[in-house]
Structure formats: C-alpha cells, structure tokens
Design an enzyme around this catalytic site. Sequence first.
Site, PDB file in Angstrom:
ATOM      1  N   LYS A 175       0.769  -1.166  -0.010  1.00 33.70           N
ATOM      2  CA  LYS A 175      -0.149  -0.110   0.063  1.00 33.70           C
ATOM      3  C   LYS A 175       0.788   1.269   0.036  1.00 33.70           C
ATOM      4  O   LYS A 175       1.889   1.295   0.839  1.00 33.70           O
ATOM      5  CB  LYS A 175      -0.896   0.125   1.238  1.00 33.70           C
ATOM      6  CG  LYS A 175      -1.975  -0.901   1.333  1.00 33.70           C
ATOM      7  CD  LYS A 175      -2.755  -0.721   2.666  1.00 33.70           C
ATOM      8  CE  LYS A 175      -4.031  -1.844   2.738  1.00 33.70           C
ATOM      9  NZ  LYS A 175      -5.088  -1.431   1.728  1.00 33.70           N
ATOM     10  N   ARG A 187     -10.048 -11.656   2.170  1.00 36.47           N
ATOM     11  CA  ARG A 187     -10.990 -12.672   1.687  1.00 36.47           C
ATOM     12  C   ARG A 187     -10.373 -13.798   1.946  1.00 36.47           C
ATOM     13  O   ARG A 187     -10.966 -15.022   1.925  1.00 36.47           O
ATOM     14  CB  ARG A 187     -11.319 -12.258   0.340  1.00 36.47           C
ATOM     15  CG  ARG A 187     -10.371 -12.076  -0.572  1.00 36.47           C
ATOM     16  CD  ARG A 187     -11.002 -11.292  -1.923  1.00 36.47           C
ATOM     17  NE  ARG A 187     -10.936  -9.802  -1.934  1.00 36.47           N
ATOM     18  CZ  ARG A 187     -11.319  -8.988  -2.498  1.00 36.47           C
ATOM     19  NH1 ARG A 187     -11.675  -9.387  -3.785  1.00 36.47           N
ATOM     20  NH2 ARG A 187     -11.221  -7.832  -2.353  1.00 36.47           N
TER      21      ARG A 187
END
Length: 476
Positions: A252, A326
């Site tokens: 990120k 996820r």
Amino acid sequence: MQYRLSNKTISELSCDYELCFVEGDKIENLEDKDVLELCKFGEGDVMDVPTSRRVYASLEDKDLESIRLVLAKVVSEIKGYKIKSLKTKLPVNDASIEDIYAAFVEGFELSMYSFDKYKSDAEESTLDELVLCEVADTDLESAEKGLDRGLKIANATNYVRDIVNEIPQVYTPQKMAEDARALTELEGVSCEIFGKEYLKEQNMNAFLAVNQASPHDPVLVHMTYKPSGESKGKYAFVGKGLTYDTGGLSLKPTQFMLTMKSDKGGAAAALGVIKAAAELKLPFEVHAVLGCTENAIGGKAYKPDDIIRTREGVTIEVTDTDAEGRLVLADCLSWAQDMIKPDYLFDMATLTGSISVGIGIYTTGIIGNNMSLQHDFKINGERSGELLSIMEFNKHLRPLIKSKIADIKNSVSGGSGGAITAGLFLDKFIKPEYKDKWLHLDIAGPAYAESAWGYNHVGGTGAGVRFCVYYLLSKM
Ligand code: BES
Ligand code: ZN
Ligand code: ZN
C-alpha cells in the site's frame, strides 16, 4: 460514571450542572429563555450557558438516534469542565422508557470515550455522577433495565474501540488471543486458541499464505458463549483480524497504509459481541471465530501469481496480495460451517475500500444471497443507530472472479463493484446448505473515523457490535 435514578424534580436536586433537553425550538418556558432567544437557539442546537450552569440540547428528531447524537455535542461542550455531577430529565417520545434510557446511556458513554494512553498530557474527566430525575415510580423498573442494557452495549463498543486503536507494535495476533482468553472470566464464555500447526493440519492454506512474511504466528480464535438457560438459536460471527495490513508485496502507498491497524476491526467487533452477549445474558448460543494475522512484506511473503489450495479445496490465483482479508475469511468461514454448524453465519470485515466509494464511510454494507435475511438484519440492526445498506449480487458480476489458471482469483482488475465481487469471492466458500443463512458485513467504511462524526471520535468506532447486538435482541 455512576448513573442514578431519582423520582425528585430536577429543581429539588442539587448537582454541579444541568442538561436540559428542549423539544425542537420550544424555549418559552425555559429559565434561560432570553439568552437562548438572543443566540437564535433552534432545532438540533446545543447551547451551553455556564453562568446558569446549564447546557441546553434540542433534539432534531423524535427517534432514539437523535438522543444519542445530541449527546455527542453536549459532551464536547462540558467534557473539560470541572464538574462532578450532572442532572437531567430525559425526553419522552414514542419509544419505550427502556429504549430511551438505553439510548441515553449509549450516547453518553460513547461520547465520553477517549483513547489517550499514549498522550502525556491527557486530562481525566472529573464527572462521576449522572442523576436522571423525575423518574415515575411506575417507570423505575424499565428505566433501570434500559440503563443496564445501554451501559453494557456501550462498554462493549468502547472495548472494541480500544482494541482497534491499539498500535500494531503491541496488538499482534497473540495479543488478540490474550484478549479473547480474558473474556472467559464472563459467565458462559469459553475460548479455544489454535496456532500455525493446527492451521496446517486443517489445510487452511489461504490463511497461512497471508501470514507467511510476518514475524508473528497466525492465530485462529474460537469463542463460545452459552446461555445458562435454553438457547433460542446458534449464531456464529466470523471476524477479519488483520492486526496490520501493509498490503503485502502489492504494498500500500503510505497514505493508504496509515490507519491499517484498524484492519482487525471485524475480529474486534466479534469479540465485542461475545462480551455483550455474555453480560446481557442473551438467550442464544453465540460463537466468534477470529482469523488473526498480519499482512507483512519480506522474503517469505506470498506473491501475486501464487496459487493457493484452500480448506474447501477451491483454488485461488493471487492477483493482489492486498486482497488478503477474503483469503483469511475463506478458510475461517469454511472452518466455522464444519465445526460450529450454526443456524446463522455472519462475517464482519474491513474488507474493501470500494464499499465506502459505493455507500460512503458511515455505512456498513450487507451482502448475501437471502434478501429477507438481509432486510431483517438491516431493519433490526439499524435500531442501534449504526447504518446499514444492502449491496446486491448479480449475474454479470458473478463471473468476474473467475481465473484462467485456478478456480477463482482474489482481485478483479478495473475495480468497479469491488465490494460486491469481494462478497462473491466469499460466497464461493459458503456451502449450499448455508447460502441462505450467511451474511457478509463490510465495515471498512465506518470501523475507523479519520475525523470525528456523531459520537465517534478519531480512531476506532467499535462498528459492528451494536448492530449485531440489536439484531440479536430482536430475536428474543
Ligand atoms: N483492509 C483493506 C480494505 C480497507 C481499505 C479497509 C480502506 C479500510 C479502509 C483490504 O485488505 C484491501 O486492501 N482491499 C483492497 C482490495 C483490492 C486489492 C481488490 C481494496 O479495497 O482496495
Ligand atoms: Zn489489504
Ligand atoms: Zn485488509
């Protein structure tokens, strides 16, 4: 804070300060009418009149959330004052006495919260007594019940805020396991903690892949609350417990990494639900499954291009290591269905940035297959004051998660509909018999406040606890 109920009139009681609720702009009969008029006091306003030791609060609407919200403004006016006691008379509306008192305490406690353990000059509030006046004898029992309920719900929320606010240096998966274990002091609560070896035995390879580069081992926590009497249903809450999300090798950028200590918000909320359920002695069996790990970088990190075989046997092409939540949830959901066999399965996760693009930062996204379950959850969950919005699957989005070399991939290029495609990914791990019993709750927007809103302060908001508890309360 000590809350005290009194049947005395407000003028009979002497306290350091008074909170005076005003119905809309009806100021005619108020003591400080002249000043209020002068300052154009109107609907929804809060005005402090220190010379008469009163703060006036006008409610915007007749609903419970208006009571909670106005208290945020009241508290910000008087928080720094050197007062020990505050008296007030609660407003009445169409809601029950119990609900009004609960909403008041929730609003007050959530507004008074602060996280200042790292501040050298933190100021402690001197306020320690709140007297609620003019409680009719016939209302006493309901008022007490409301106070008790509101306090427990607010405490559980503030407990979650503390977890989310704790820094990644301190708050590792091991720390989360410690916090989970500490909750077993509550009656009916038990806890099992599983480490890396167990995850390997269970083929939880997606969970393990995310953990690969972290110096901290992963932890799978299973908490159970069992009521002492008959259970009216078995609910499981699966939480994303990323104690830090750097994005992994799909790193990120700085400004997006900052605040990623909040990526444990789903797991923290699941802990909060257990705490509240136990303290409120809810008549349900409540389970929490927390998938705790860091998403780090380093030579051992899992990579874009890797293919992982999950616990369910579904293979995943890793196209972005930042879509890690996820992966962890896939294995945890699979485990929860097999091991717990709940009546309902809810997962809470700070799963996607896309959810806030779609519905704003204040709202949690509800995703699932069962429309009536989604509506029921929205209507009852929103009684808490938390906002919920349903995001629908459709047949054009469904194929987007297909991979050319594995069963599915973990991120979809282009990114539109990202919150729903993340939900579709999770749906791949929901067994046929659970399709209609599962909801995914994406709390990525509301879990962390970059600036204060409502009764939320900068930092963790405790999102998730209250809508889950209010949902459970609706099933009593
Ligand atoms: N933890 C983030 C989601 C997030 C973003 C939470 C902002 C709170 C605030 C999650 O792991 C993530 O990075 N998701 C990616 C997925 C994408 C790579 C498919 C996202 O939403 O950008
Ligand atoms: Zn991520
Ligand atoms: Zn994440």
